[in-house]
Write an enzyme that holds these catalytic residues in place. Structure first.
Site, PDB file in Angstrom:
ATOM      1  N   GLY A   1       0.082  -7.637   5.875  1.00  0.00           N
ATOM      2  CA  GLY A   1       0.231  -8.883   5.124  1.00  0.00           C
ATOM      3  C   GLY A   1       1.625  -9.097   4.588  1.00  0.00           C
ATOM      4  O   GLY A   1       1.888 -10.103   3.924  1.00  0.00           O
TER       5      GLY A   1
ATOM      6  N   VAL B   1       0.837  -1.193   0.000  1.00  0.00           N
ATOM      7  CA  VAL B   1       0.000   0.000   0.000  1.00  0.00           C
ATOM      8  C   VAL B   1       0.875   1.247   0.000  1.00  0.00           C
ATOM      9  O   VAL B   1       1.955   1.246   0.599  1.00  0.00           O
ATOM     10  CB  VAL B   1      -0.873   0.015   1.271  1.00  0.00           C
ATOM     11  CG1 VAL B   1      -1.848   1.177   1.261  1.00  0.00           C
ATOM     12  CG2 VAL B   1      -1.637  -1.290   1.392  1.00  0.00           C
ATOM     13  N   GLY B   2       0.429   2.293  -0.634  1.00  0.00           N
ATOM     14  CA  GLY B   2       1.114   3.578  -0.506  1.00  0.00           C
ATOM     15  C   GLY B   2       1.596   4.128  -1.831  1.00  0.00           C
ATOM     16  O   GLY B   2       1.316   3.581  -2.904  1.00  0.00           O
TER      17      GLY B   2
ATOM     18  N   GLU C   1      -3.819  -7.951  -1.255  1.00  0.00           N
ATOM     19  CA  GLU C   1      -4.757  -7.683  -0.157  1.00  0.00           C
ATOM     20  C   GLU C   1      -5.444  -6.324  -0.284  1.00  0.00           C
ATOM     21  O   GLU C   1      -6.478  -6.099   0.329  1.00  0.00           O
ATOM     22  CB  GLU C   1      -4.050  -7.794   1.205  1.00  0.00           C
ATOM     23  CG  GLU C   1      -2.882  -6.843   1.361  1.00  0.00           C
ATOM     24  CD  GLU C   1      -2.220  -6.916   2.737  1.00  0.00           C
ATOM     25  OE1 GLU C   1      -2.516  -7.830   3.512  1.00  0.00           O
ATOM     26  OE2 GLU C   1      -1.385  -6.033   3.025  1.00  0.00           O
TER      27      GLU C   1
ATOM     28  N   ASN D   1       2.796   1.169  11.824  1.00  0.00           N
ATOM     29  CA  ASN D   1       1.459   0.642  11.534  1.00  0.00           C
ATOM     30  C   ASN D   1       1.281  -0.806  11.996  1.00  0.00           C
ATOM     31  O   ASN D   1       0.286  -1.148  12.599  1.00  0.00           O
ATOM     32  CB  ASN D   1       1.179   0.711  10.034  1.00  0.00           C
ATOM     33  CG  ASN D   1       1.202   2.138   9.508  1.00  0.00           C
ATOM     34  OD1 ASN D   1       0.927   3.084  10.238  1.00  0.00           O
ATOM     35  ND2 ASN D   1       1.552   2.299   8.261  1.00  0.00           N
TER      36      ASN D   1
ATOM     37  N   ILE E   1       4.705   4.475  -3.086  1.00  0.00           N
ATOM     38  CA  ILE E   1       5.688   3.705  -3.851  1.00  0.00           C
ATOM     39  C   ILE E   1       4.976   2.580  -4.588  1.00  0.00           C
ATOM     40  O   ILE E   1       5.217   2.336  -5.776  1.00  0.00           O
ATOM     41  CB  ILE E   1       6.786   3.139  -2.926  1.00  0.00           C
ATOM     42  CG1 ILE E   1       7.557   4.278  -2.246  1.00  0.00           C
ATOM     43  CG2 ILE E   1       7.740   2.264  -3.721  1.00  0.00           C
ATOM     44  CD1 ILE E   1       8.650   3.802  -1.298  1.00  0.00           C
TER      45      ILE E   1
END
Lengths: 497, 497
Positions: free
Chosen positions: B380, B261-262, B286, B376, B264
Site C-alpha cells: 500500500g 509494517v515492520g 492497512e 516483497n 521501524i
C-alpha cells in the site's frame, strides 16, 4: 466602470513587486497567462541587477506559461525558484544550468501545497481576467490553473484585464476549492458535466492593488500536422479501445477520456473521432487542444471538462465566434479539480499521455533527457495515470532518425512506475501490460512496440541478463544511453556478459 | 448449525480445485489467511505433478499471507501466477528464479482490477470466517483484504470456519464495495471512525461449495525489539511532526496516521506515543501492529481503521480478551477502502513507510534488491505516499554492517518518485525535501540522512557530475551498487570523471 482600485500601467504594476517576493500567476499553459506585467517585471529586474541590487522572485504557476512570462523573466534572470511544469526554452536552459531552482509537482498537488504553507507566503497573485467588478468579482479567461487559490491566499492581487477576450466568458469557469483536512468533504463531481462551484473569483476589493488594461492574444502556438507515425499511433490507440469495448472490458457507453498535450495527442483524438467502434464520448482533461474542438463541433465529443482552452489563434477565434454553442459543452476547472485523483478514479478515466522513453518493464520517463536535463515536468500525467481505469502511454518507437530507441532497458528518470502504466503504444503496435510479469512484459514490448532495428539489441540485453524476476543488469542498464552519448547512436551498444 | 452446504475435510475441498483455476484468497498479511485448504491443495499439486499431470493455479490475495498459503503452494510449485505483494521466502525464490510469474499492484487497485476482467475469471474464493449462516452470511476474522469482492465475483466459495477466533467478531468489519465507473459515487468516509457498509459478506448459499472446520492461530510472527537505530529513527519522526504542529503547518488537532509494517514502523509508533508534542491521534492504515494496540489501550490512539489486525499471538490473545473495549475503537475495511486514494487525500493522512533505498533526489525503492530480485512488493506504500498530506520514508542509513549505504545516487528500482516523497528520515536526521530543487535535495540528504562514512563519497559523486538540474551521470549512477556486487562493499566505489 469605476473601480475602487487604481488602473495602472504595466510598469507601475511591476514597480510594486519587491526582491524575494513570491508570485502566483494565473493561467494554465499559455492560455490565460499574464502577458504585460511579467515583461515589465523583467525590465525592472534588469535595471535592479544593473544597479547592483538583487532582484529574484519565487514563481508559482498553473503549468507552463507563454514566452512573455517564463521567457521574459528567465531571460532577465529574475526567477530564483519555480514550480511546477514549464516549457520555455530560456527558462529550461536556466534550470538545466542550475541557475533557477526548479521543483516539480503533480499539478493536482500545487494548490494544496500552497495552502499548507510549505512553499512559504504568497505575496502576489497576478491574474488575467476578462471582467472585473468594483465588488472584487473576477471572471477569468481561457484557463483557471491555480488562480482561485492564489487570489485567496495572496496578500495582494494585480489583474491584467484583457479586452482581447470576449466580455461574456462568465459561465465557462467552475471554481471550487475544497476545505483542507481534517474538514474536507467529497469533491462532488460525479460526471464531467457536473458544475460544483462559482463562475467567478470573489475577493475583498481592498486586496486588488491595481488593474492593467491589455489587449493581447494568448501565446499558444499551433501544432504540426499529423504525420504517418502519429497517425499510426492514433489508429493503434483507437483500435485498442474499440476492441476493449467489443470484448466487454469497457462499457458500451465508453468512459471519459483524458489526453495529454502535443502532436501525438492531437492525432490520437483525431483517430478516436473517426473510429466507428468508439461511441460519442466526454473528455475530463487538463488541456483542450484544437482536435477536441473539431469533435465538439461534430458531436463525437459531447462535453469537455478541462483546466484550459489551449487553442491555436484561429481555433480560439472560431470558439469565440460560437460562444453560445460551446457554453453548454465546455467547463474550465481549477487544476486540483481537473486533475483530482478522487475524480479521476471515480469517473474511471481512460488516460492517454506521451512518454519520452519507456523501459521494457513498463516504467515511463516523461520529464528528463539522459537522466539529467529537465524537458518540461511531470504536469498532470501522474495525476491521471495513477488513478486511470485504463492508462495508456504513446511514443514513436525511435527518435533522432533511429539513433535513439525510445524503448530502453532502464529509463534514465522514472516518473510513472510499472504499477500504474497499463498499455504502451507506438506506431508498431500495442503492448497491453496488464496482469503480466516483468518477463512477460519485456517479451511483449519487444514484439509489439520496439522498432524492428532494435528488437535483436533488446533481446540480447535480456539474454545477457539471464533469468530472474526483472531481467535487469546494472552494468548494462544504461548501455544504450551511453552508446548514444559517447558514439552518437544507441545501435552501437555492446552488452557485457 | 445445519448448513445447506457440505462440511468438508481440507482434502475434499482441495479435490474440487482444478489445474489452471484462479483463486482469490481472503485475508491480508498472515492475518485472516487460509491455513488448511492451501496445504491440502499443495499435496494435491504434488500428486498431480508426480503423475505427470500439470497443476498450476493463478493466485490473487489481499497482500502477503502465511507460510501455509504462499509457502506451501510455492513449495509444491503450484502457483503459475501471483499478484499482489508476498513475503514468503519460498515463493520469493520461485519468483526470482522466473518460475512464478508475479506482477505487482498497488493494493487499492486489486479489487478494481478483479472486477474489470483484466485478470480473467476468478473460479474460487477461499476465505477464512469466524461465523457462517445457512443464509450465506459470512463474518470474517482478523482481516478483510479483497474477501468481499472475491466472494461476489467467484464462481464458487470455500470457507475455513476457524474456531480459534471468537464467534462474536461481528461488528469489527465494515464492508463496502463501490460501483464501477461510470456509476461510481463518493466513498462516504469522512473520518477514520465512519462506518459505511455491512458487517458481513452476504452470498447466495448455493455458491458455497463447502465449509472446512479448523482451529488454527494466525501465522503472524512477532517483531524484533526496537534497537538504538530504530529508536533514533522513531524519535526523529516524532520530533519532526511535533515541530510541524508547533510552526502551524499541521493542525493542532493533528491528522490521521498511516504506518507501514515492520520493526521501524513499530518503533515510530512507539515514539509518537511517547512524544508529549504529539496529541492523541487516529490511525487510517492497512495493518495494525502490536504497538498500536498499546496506544489504543493507553488512549494515545483514539481509533484505528485498518485492513488487518496483524498482531503477535500474545497481543491477539489480549485483544480477544478485551473484545468489547476494542469493538468501538477498531474497524477493518476492504483494501480498496483502507488504501483508497480518495480517502487518503480527503483525510489528509500523515504516511510513514520504510524504504529499501532512497536516492539523493528523493526517489524511493521499496521493492527490489539490486534492480533484479523482488523483496516483497509495493503493497500500500504507493496508495498512501502519493496522496498523503505529509509523506515520510524511513530507513537506517546503512545495511550489511556499513557495506551498503541505503542512500545512493540512483535507486535500482523506483517505486515512489521525487514528486510524492516529501520527507526522508534516518537515524542521523530528517531531510525535509518539500519545495526543494534536486540540487538542494541532494545537499540536504547528505547533510541530514547519509551515514558519515558515505558523505564524502556522495559529495564526490555530485562533484563528478558537475552542475545541472539533476546532478546525475549515467556512467556512475550505479557505481556504488556495482562496487558492492563486485567487491562486496559500496565504500570501494571509484567515480569516473
Amino acid at each position: 466602470m469605476k473601480y475602487p482600485f487604481p488602473t495602472l500601467t504595466a510598469d507601475e504594476a511591476a514597480a510594486l513587486i519587491n526582491d524575494k517576493d513570491t508570485i502566483g500567476f494565473g493561467g494554465f499553459t499559455a492560455a490565460g497567462a499574464c502577458k504585460v506585467i511579467p515583461p515589465a517585471i523583467a525590465v525592472r529586474a534588469k535595471a535592479e541587477h544593473a544597479a547592483g541590487r538583487p532582484f529574484k522572485l519565487g514563481v508559482i504557476t498553473g503549468a507552463s506559461t507563454g514566452k512573455s512570462l517564463d521567457g521574459a523573466l528567465a531571460e532577465a534572470e529574475a526567477i530564483a525558484w519555480r514550480t511546477p511544469y514549464q516549457s520555455d526554452p530560456t527558462l529550461r536552459k536556466s534550470i538545466n544550468e542550475g541557475k533557477t531552482q526548479f521543483f516539480d509537482l503533480h499539478l493536482s498537488a500545487v494548490q494544496p501545497a500552497v495552502r499548507s504553507g510549505v512553499l512559504g507566503k504568497v505575496n502576489w497573485a497576478i491574474l488575467e481576467a476578462s471582467h472585473v467588478t468594483a465588488q472584487g468579482e473576477i471572471v477569468l479567461t481561457t484557463a483557471v490553473g491555480c488562480a482561485n487559490t492564489f487570489a485567496r491566499v495572496a496578500d495582494k492581487i494585480l489583474i491584467e484585464l484583457n479586452a482581447h477576450h470576449p466580455g461574456d466568458l462568465m459561465g465557462f469557469h467552475d471554481l471550487f476549492e475544497p476545505a483542507d483536512p481534517p474538514r474536507r468533504r467529497a469533491i462532488p463531481v460525479y460526471a464531467p458535466t457536473d458544475r460544483i462551484g462559482a463562475s467567478f473569483i470573489k475577493v475583498n476589493p481592498a486586496k486588488i492593488a491595481g488593474v492593467v488594461l491589455t489587449n493581447c492574444p494568448d501565446e499558444s502556438g499551433g501544432f504540426d500536422a499529423p504525420d504517418e507515425v502519429t497517425n499510426r499511433i492514433g489508429a493503434n490507440v483507437a483500435g485498442f479501445l474499440a476492441n476493449e469495448i467489443k470484448v466487454g472490458r469497457l462499457p458500451e457507453s465508453f468512459l471519459p477520456l483524458q489526453s495529454g498535450v502535443g502532436n501525438i495527442a492531437n492525432a490520437v483524438i483525431g483517430a478516436l473521432g473517426s473510429n466507428p467502434g468508439i461511441p460519442p464520448f466526454m473528455m475530463y482533461t487538463e488541456v483542450l487542444q484544437d482536435s477536441v474542438i473539431n469533435l465538439l463541433q461534430s458531436g463525437k465529443c459531447a462535453f469537455a471538462s478541462s483546466c484550459s482552452l489551449t487553442l491555436s489563434p484561429d481555433r480560439l477565434k472560431e470558439f469565440y465566434a460560437n460562444l453560445e454553442y460551446f457554453r453548454s459543452r465546455v467547463v474550465l476547472r481549477p487544476q486540483e479539480i481537473s486533475n483530482s485523483p478522487e475524480i479521476v478514479r471515480r469517473l474511471g478515466l481512460i488516460t492517454i499521455n506521451t512518454a519520452i522513453e519507456v523501459d521494457l518493464f513498463g516504467n515511463v520517463n516523461s520529464t528528463h533527457v539522459m537522466g539529467r536535463d529537465l524537458m518540461n515536468g511531470i504536469g498532470g500525467s501522474g495525476d491521471f495515470t495513477r488513478n486511470a481505469h485504463v492508462s495508456i502511454y504513446t511514443c514513436p518507437s525511435v527518435a533522432k532518425g533511429g539513433k535513439i530507441s525510445t524503448i530502453v532497458p532502464f529509463v534514465t528518470h522514472l516518473d510513472h512506475s510499472e504499477h500504474s502504466v497499463q498499455v504502451v503504444v507506438t506506431e508498431h503496435g500495442v503492448a497491453d501490460l496488464r496482469g503480466k510479469s516483468p518477463g512477460e512484459r519485456a517479451a511483449l514490448m519487444i514484439e509489439k512496440c520496439v522498432h524492428p532495428e532494435y528488437r535483436d539489441t533488446l533481446r540480447a540485453y535480456l539474454g545477457a541478463s539471464g533469468k530472474g524476476h526483472v531481467q535487469q543488469t546494472l552494468h548494462n542498464a544504461f548501455g544504450m544511453h551511453l552508446a548514444f552519448l559517447e558514439q552518437g547512436d544507441m545501435r552501437k551498444v555492446k552488452w557485457r556478459e
